[in-house]
Scaffold this motif. Structure first.
Motif, PDB file in Angstrom:
ATOM      1  N   ILE A 147      -7.456 -37.511 -23.724  1.00 39.56           N
ATOM      2  CA  ILE A 147      -6.395 -37.723 -22.866  1.00 39.56           C
ATOM      3  C   ILE A 147      -6.423 -38.294 -21.470  1.00 39.56           C
ATOM      4  O   ILE A 147      -7.585 -38.247 -21.050  1.00 39.56           O
ATOM      5  CB  ILE A 147      -5.616 -36.230 -22.821  1.00 39.56           C
ATOM      6  N   THR A 148      -5.635 -39.235 -21.324  1.00 39.49           N
ATOM      7  CA  THR A 148      -5.951 -40.105 -20.249  1.00 39.49           C
ATOM      8  C   THR A 148      -4.692 -39.382 -18.821  1.00 39.49           C
ATOM      9  O   THR A 148      -3.674 -39.731 -19.257  1.00 39.49           O
ATOM     10  CB  THR A 148      -5.763 -41.452 -20.134  1.00 39.49           C
ATOM     11  N   ALA A 149      -5.428 -38.553 -18.066  1.00 39.18           N
ATOM     12  CA  ALA A 149      -4.383 -38.159 -17.229  1.00 39.18           C
ATOM     13  C   ALA A 149      -3.868 -39.281 -16.211  1.00 39.18           C
ATOM     14  O   ALA A 149      -4.635 -40.295 -15.962  1.00 39.18           O
ATOM     15  CB  ALA A 149      -4.942 -36.894 -16.240  1.00 39.18           C
ATOM     16  N   VAL A 150      -2.605 -39.304 -15.628  1.00 40.91           N
ATOM     17  CA  VAL A 150      -2.165 -40.315 -14.782  1.00 40.91           C
ATOM     18  C   VAL A 150      -2.901 -40.017 -13.577  1.00 40.91           C
ATOM     19  O   VAL A 150      -3.232 -38.796 -13.102  1.00 40.91           O
ATOM     20  CB  VAL A 150      -0.586 -40.065 -14.449  1.00 40.91           C
ATOM     21  N   ASP A 151      -3.271 -40.866 -12.901  1.00 43.93           N
ATOM     22  CA  ASP A 151      -3.846 -41.020 -11.517  1.00 43.93           C
ATOM     23  C   ASP A 151      -2.537 -40.841 -10.459  1.00 43.93           C
ATOM     24  O   ASP A 151      -1.974 -41.572 -10.108  1.00 43.93           O
ATOM     25  CB  ASP A 151      -4.489 -42.216 -10.998  1.00 43.93           C
ATOM     26  N   VAL A 152      -2.452 -39.630 -10.124  1.00 47.77           N
ATOM     27  CA  VAL A 152      -1.370 -38.857  -9.525  1.00 47.77           C
ATOM     28  C   VAL A 152      -1.310 -39.563  -8.050  1.00 47.77           C
ATOM     29  O   VAL A 152      -0.262 -40.248  -7.572  1.00 47.77           O
ATOM     30  CB  VAL A 152      -1.389 -37.510  -9.170  1.00 47.77           C
ATOM     31  N   ASP A 153      -2.347 -39.818  -7.219  1.00 47.99           N
ATOM     32  CA  ASP A 153      -2.398 -40.549  -6.157  1.00 47.99           C
ATOM     33  C   ASP A 153      -1.908 -41.890  -6.073  1.00 47.99           C
ATOM     34  O   ASP A 153      -1.054 -42.261  -5.187  1.00 47.99           O
ATOM     35  CB  ASP A 153      -3.814 -40.507  -5.328  1.00 47.99           C
ATOM     36  N   SER A 154      -2.191 -42.682  -7.170  1.00 46.87           N
ATOM     37  CA  SER A 154      -1.839 -44.201  -7.321  1.00 46.87           C
ATOM     38  C   SER A 154      -0.455 -44.316  -7.721  1.00 46.87           C
ATOM     39  O   SER A 154       0.187 -45.242  -7.488  1.00 46.87           O
ATOM     40  CB  SER A 154      -2.908 -44.957  -8.153  1.00 46.87           C
ATOM     41  N   GLU A 155      -0.088 -43.234  -8.243  1.00 50.49           N
ATOM     42  CA  GLU A 155       1.325 -43.094  -8.991  1.00 50.49           C
ATOM     43  C   GLU A 155       2.319 -42.845  -7.767  1.00 50.49           C
ATOM     44  O   GLU A 155       3.818 -42.661  -8.251  1.00 50.49           O
ATOM     45  CB  GLU A 155       1.632 -42.499 -10.482  1.00 50.49           C
ATOM     46  N   THR A 156       1.861 -42.159  -6.654  1.00 53.98           N
ATOM     47  CA  THR A 156       2.888 -41.440  -5.860  1.00 53.98           C
ATOM     48  C   THR A 156       3.347 -42.197  -4.682  1.00 53.98           C
ATOM     49  O   THR A 156       2.849 -43.106  -4.241  1.00 53.98           O
ATOM     50  CB  THR A 156       2.019 -40.215  -5.094  1.00 53.98           C
ATOM     51  N   GLU A 157       4.583 -42.237  -4.646  1.00 48.97           N
ATOM     52  CA  GLU A 157       5.553 -42.864  -3.288  1.00 48.97           C
ATOM     53  C   GLU A 157       6.120 -41.829  -2.641  1.00 48.97           C
ATOM     54  O   GLU A 157       6.323 -40.540  -3.052  1.00 48.97           O
ATOM     55  CB  GLU A 157       6.783 -43.677  -4.277  1.00 48.97           C
ATOM     56  N   GLN A 158       6.274 -42.275  -1.422  1.00 47.31           N
ATOM     57  CA  GLN A 158       6.772 -41.475  -0.207  1.00 47.31           C
ATOM     58  C   GLN A 158       8.397 -41.870  -0.394  1.00 47.31           C
ATOM     59  O   GLN A 158       8.778 -43.004  -0.321  1.00 47.31           O
ATOM     60  CB  GLN A 158       6.304 -41.492   0.907  1.00 47.31           C
ATOM     61  N   MET A 159       9.175 -40.769  -0.834  1.00 43.17           N
ATOM     62  CA  MET A 159      10.699 -41.285  -0.797  1.00 43.17           C
ATOM     63  C   MET A 159      11.369 -40.166   0.119  1.00 43.17           C
ATOM     64  O   MET A 159      11.269 -38.912   0.435  1.00 43.17           O
ATOM     65  CB  MET A 159      11.103 -40.512  -2.289  1.00 43.17           C
ATOM     66  N   ARG A 160      12.325 -40.889   0.691  1.00 35.37           N
ATOM     67  CA  ARG A 160      13.409 -40.171   1.499  1.00 35.37           C
ATOM     68  C   ARG A 160      14.499 -39.553   0.867  1.00 35.37           C
ATOM     69  O   ARG A 160      15.208 -40.060   0.047  1.00 35.37           O
ATOM     70  CB  ARG A 160      13.928 -41.312   2.373  1.00 35.37           C
ATOM     71  N   VAL A 161      14.251 -38.114   0.960  1.00 35.05           N
ATOM     72  CA  VAL A 161      15.217 -37.253   0.122  1.00 35.05           C
ATOM     73  C   VAL A 161      15.887 -36.306   1.301  1.00 35.05           C
ATOM     74  O   VAL A 161      15.334 -35.425   2.020  1.00 35.05           O
ATOM     75  CB  VAL A 161      14.242 -36.323  -0.863  1.00 35.05           C
ATOM     76  N   SER A 162      17.087 -36.439   1.309  1.00 38.22           N
ATOM     77  CA  SER A 162      18.000 -35.560   2.344  1.00 38.22           C
ATOM     78  C   SER A 162      17.303 -35.748   3.752  1.00 38.22           C
ATOM     79  O   SER A 162      17.159 -34.509   4.400  1.00 38.22           O
ATOM     80  CB  SER A 162      17.985 -34.151   1.886  1.00 38.22           C
ATOM     81  N   GLY A 163      16.932 -36.737   3.979  1.00 41.25           N
ATOM     82  CA  GLY A 163      16.239 -36.798   5.582  1.00 41.25           C
ATOM     83  C   GLY A 163      14.889 -36.664   5.602  1.00 41.25           C
ATOM     84  O   GLY A 163      14.259 -36.670   6.745  1.00 41.25           O
ATOM     85  N   ARG A 164      14.053 -36.280   4.533  1.00 43.02           N
ATOM     86  CA  ARG A 164      12.696 -35.769   4.516  1.00 43.02           C
ATOM     87  C   ARG A 164      12.292 -36.731   3.771  1.00 43.02           C
ATOM     88  O   ARG A 164      12.445 -37.202   2.544  1.00 43.02           O
ATOM     89  CB  ARG A 164      12.610 -34.309   4.271  1.00 43.02           C
ATOM     90  N   SER A 165      10.666 -36.983   4.008  1.00 37.58           N
ATOM     91  CA  SER A 165       9.699 -37.696   3.099  1.00 37.58           C
ATOM     92  C   SER A 165       8.987 -36.661   2.189  1.00 37.58           C
ATOM     93  O   SER A 165       8.407 -35.768   2.869  1.00 37.58           O
ATOM     94  CB  SER A 165       8.860 -38.260   4.042  1.00 37.58           C
TER      95      SER A 165
END
Length: 195
Positions: free
Chosen positions: A58-76
């Motif tokens: 199984i190849t787990a996703v590299d969570v850190d490289s796939e993570t984006e910072q998203m603005r959600v309801s005024g928070r990141s």
């Protein structure tokens, strides 16, 4: 048209399959599942079975490289956004983070789903408001889950929740039925349904 959400009680203790040290596998939670999309459930189960039988395949996703910072309801918020197709929102439990879903993310994406896996408020790299009221279920649903869907321009999603994330999912399904296509709740029954 919305499909109903159903809750199935625990199976008897004698029929549970366990990992070493008595930790239950995802296979045990087949009786706890509350959802209506069998294709989604099949891929969650399949990814866990593969991980148990062939951990190196199984190849787990590299969570850190796939993570984006998203603005959600005024928070990141840090959010894994992976794949394309119908959206699945994965909500982790206590004390986990979005990394909990590293094996399920690629399996769901390969099955044709877009996967969103945020850190929930108060966990991991997500905002940690000081006010206790900021952690009320309805607030988390309205500001974080619905806010995330709005931020990425998605009207509806399948919701999968584990532990605390399942409580958030139950609340989302109950209060936002126009946004939740289906609910898969792992290890946590609906609030107020104790027997």
């Amino acid at each position: 048209c919305h499909r109903p959400v159903a809750y199935h009680p625990l199976v008897s203790a004698g029929s549970r399959r366990r990992r070493p040290f008595g930790r239950p596998t995802l296979l045990q939670f087949g009786e706890l599942i509350a959802h209506t999309d069998s294709r989604l459930f099949t891929f969650l189960i399949k990814s866990e079975r593969v991980a148990e039988k062939q951990p190196k395949s199984i190849t787990a996703v590299d969570v850190d490289s796939e993570t984006e910072q998203m603005r959600v309801s005024g928070r990141s918020f840090p959010v894994v956004d992976h794949g394309s197709g119908p959206t699945v929102v994965l909500l982790h439990g206590f004390p986990d983070t979005r990394r909990l879903w590293r094996h399920q993310i690629p399996a769901l994406a390969d099955a044709g789903f877009r996967v969103l896996a945020p850190d929930l408020r108060g966990f991991g790299d997500a905002p940690k408001p000081e006010a206790v009221e900021a952690y009320e279920l309805q607030t988390v649903v309205e500001e974080d889950v619905v806010g995330l869907l709005d931020a990425v321009g998605v009207e509806t999603a399948h919701v999968v929740g584990h532990d605390w994330g399942a409580q958030v999912g139950w609340t989302a399904a109950a209060t936002q039925p126009d946004r939740v296509v289906s609910l898969t709740a792992l290890t946590s029954g609906m609030l107020g349904n104790s027997g």
